[in-house]
Design a protein around this motif. Structure first.
Motif, PDB file in Angstrom:
ATOM      1  N   PHE A 112       0.542  -5.991   5.531  1.00 44.10           N
ATOM      2  CA  PHE A 112      -0.624  -5.689   4.712  1.00 44.10           C
ATOM      3  C   PHE A 112      -1.672  -6.636   4.733  1.00 44.10           C
ATOM      4  CE2 PHE A 112       3.783  -5.059   2.530  1.00 44.10           C
ATOM      5  CZ  PHE A 112       3.540  -3.558   2.428  1.00 44.10           C
ATOM      6  N   LYS A 113      -1.461  -7.848   5.353  1.00 41.78           N
ATOM      7  CA  LYS A 113      -2.609  -8.564   5.158  1.00 41.78           C
ATOM      8  C   LYS A 113      -3.176  -9.502   6.209  1.00 41.78           C
ATOM      9  CE  LYS A 113      -5.283 -11.113   1.912  1.00 41.78           C
ATOM     10  NZ  LYS A 113      -6.352 -10.555   1.086  1.00 41.78           N
ATOM     11  N   ASP A 114      -2.549 -10.093   7.215  1.00 38.70           N
ATOM     12  CA  ASP A 114      -3.063 -10.779   8.194  1.00 38.70           C
ATOM     13  C   ASP A 114      -1.822 -10.859   9.192  1.00 38.70           C
ATOM     14  OD1 ASP A 114      -3.667 -12.766   9.996  1.00 38.70           O
ATOM     15  OD2 ASP A 114      -4.677 -14.212   8.530  1.00 38.70           O
ATOM     16  N   LYS A 118      -0.655  -2.765  18.943  1.00 37.74           N
ATOM     17  CA  LYS A 118      -2.024  -3.432  18.246  1.00 37.74           C
ATOM     18  C   LYS A 118      -2.122  -2.927  16.851  1.00 37.74           C
ATOM     19  CE  LYS A 118      -4.065  -3.045  23.064  1.00 37.74           C
ATOM     20  NZ  LYS A 118      -3.675  -4.653  23.324  1.00 37.74           N
ATOM     21  N   TYR A 119      -1.180  -3.225  16.081  1.00 44.59           N
ATOM     22  CA  TYR A 119      -1.169  -3.084  14.649  1.00 44.59           C
ATOM     23  C   TYR A 119      -2.218  -3.588  13.723  1.00 44.59           C
ATOM     24  CZ  TYR A 119       0.555  -2.577   9.966  1.00 44.59           C
ATOM     25  OH  TYR A 119       0.826  -2.415   8.424  1.00 44.59           O
ATOM     26  N   ASN A 120      -2.956  -3.028  12.961  1.00 44.90           N
ATOM     27  CA  ASN A 120      -4.068  -3.354  12.307  1.00 44.90           C
ATOM     28  C   ASN A 120      -3.375  -3.217  10.758  1.00 44.90           C
ATOM     29  OD1 ASN A 120      -6.038  -3.946  10.401  1.00 44.90           O
ATOM     30  ND2 ASN A 120      -7.579  -2.537  11.453  1.00 44.90           N
ATOM     31  N   ALA A 126       8.447  -0.739  12.424  1.00 40.49           N
ATOM     32  CA  ALA A 126       7.772  -0.011  10.967  1.00 40.49           C
ATOM     33  C   ALA A 126       6.374  -0.255  11.472  1.00 40.49           C
ATOM     34  CB  ALA A 126       8.201  -1.349   9.814  1.00 40.49           C
ATOM     35  N   PRO A 127       5.479  -1.397  11.879  1.00 43.73           N
ATOM     36  CA  PRO A 127       4.169  -1.176  11.993  1.00 43.73           C
ATOM     37  C   PRO A 127       3.704   0.062  13.123  1.00 43.73           C
ATOM     38  CG  PRO A 127       4.814  -3.478  12.362  1.00 43.73           C
ATOM     39  CD  PRO A 127       6.271  -2.757  12.251  1.00 43.73           C
ATOM     40  N   LEU A 128       4.734   0.532  13.943  1.00 41.75           N
ATOM     41  CA  LEU A 128       4.532   1.572  14.858  1.00 41.75           C
ATOM     42  C   LEU A 128       4.551   2.924  13.951  1.00 41.75           C
ATOM     43  CD1 LEU A 128       3.903   2.751  17.524  1.00 41.75           C
ATOM     44  CD2 LEU A 128       6.396   2.783  17.812  1.00 41.75           C
ATOM     45  N   ILE A 129       5.350   2.873  13.316  1.00 38.11           N
ATOM     46  CA  ILE A 129       5.576   4.039  12.353  1.00 38.11           C
ATOM     47  C   ILE A 129       4.305   4.059  11.195  1.00 38.11           C
ATOM     48  CG2 ILE A 129       6.787   4.945  10.296  1.00 38.11           C
ATOM     49  CD1 ILE A 129       9.528   4.033  11.632  1.00 38.11           C
TER      50      ILE A 129
END
Length: 278
Positions: A41-43, A213-215, A267-270
């Protein structure tokens, strides 16, 4: 022993519940929660930094436990022991004190505010005291555990910053290979769990840096959806590992590896595929 006995002279039901609550917050529990929060969620960069610091500290802790093999005060005459289910492995150094010190050292080094410093000092006093009050560690265990946690984060932060500075995201994968080889000589349930977690974070970091490269930035609504999906996935992974894989070293490794891979990579990919992140 006298230190533990002195602390336990203040024992009462209210303090029992208070220190049981704090000891369960200690170790790497809060650290894992903070790491997931920053990752999702943040950084993201700091989330990985905290995750590496925690997992590296846990590795050091369990490696030393295997070498020293020190007995706990549990069962010692004159000492009462509570919450013994939180006392896994041997006694030296205290894993709760070390994980707690690693978490709040990392947080203070990141934010460097008086508020974070005050909270860090309070936690780094209360968690070690909780382990003594509950009669599951000796004083030297909690003192050295706290010191080792601080040192582990300083070393881990240096390695992480070098990996970023020199653009070598595979650096942790090299360390992971060394850790796998160490299982030839050193083996315990907690050490294998620590290795599984460290390798999963290392692999997740590499995959994310090179390909995903998740944001983590997103709207409040999407963050709620991400939280639900992320926690649901963690629950599914935990349940599958617990019910399908027989209890033993293989399950210890697979469970912590799978949880780490889910949190750092899948999870970030999803989240990105569902357009829940910017």
């Amino acid at each position: 022993m006298n230190t533990i006995k002195f602390i336990q002279t203040f024992a009462n039901p209210a303090l029992d519940n208070f220190f049981i609550l704090f000891t369960n917050l200690g170790g790497e529990t809060l650290g894992v929660i903070f790491a997931i929060y920053f990752l999702w969620f943040k950084d993201k960069r700091y989330g990985y930094k905290l995750a590496f610091g925690l997992s590296f500290s846990l590795l050091i802790n369990n490696f030393i436990k295997i070498i020293v093999n020190s007995p706990r005060p549990i069962g010692t005459k004159g000492i009462r022991s509570l919450a013994v289910n939180t006392a896994t492995g041997t006694s030296f150094p205290s894993g709760h004190s070390q994980g707690n010190a690693a978490t709040f050292t990392s947080l203070f080094l990141q934010f460097k505010t008086k508020k974070v410093l005050l909270i860090s000092i309070i936690m780094m006093i209360l968690i070690p005291i909780s382990r003594l009050y509950l009669g599951v560690h000796w004083p030297i265990d909690v003192v050295c555990g706290s010191i080792f946690g601080i040192i582990a984060v300083l070393i881990s932060n240096f390695i992480y910053e070098q990996a970023i500075k020199n653009n070598i995201p595979y650096l942790y994968l090299i360390l992971s290979i060394i850790l796998l080889l160490s299982l030839i000589l050193f083996r315990s349930s907690d050490y294998i769990k620590a290795i599984g977690g460290f390798i999963s974070i290392s692999l997740g970091y590499y995959i994310d840096t090179k390909y995903i490269k998740y944001n983590p930035n997103s709207t409040s609504k999407n963050n709620v959806i991400k939280l639900f999906l992320g926690l649901f996935g963690l629950l599914i992974v935990l349940s599958l590992c617990s019910f399908i894989i027989p209890k033993g070293y293989i399950r210890d490794f697979v469970k912590y590896f799978s949880l780490g891979i889910w949190a750092s990579c899948i999870a970030p990919l999803i989240f990105m595929k569902l357009k829940l992140s910017n």
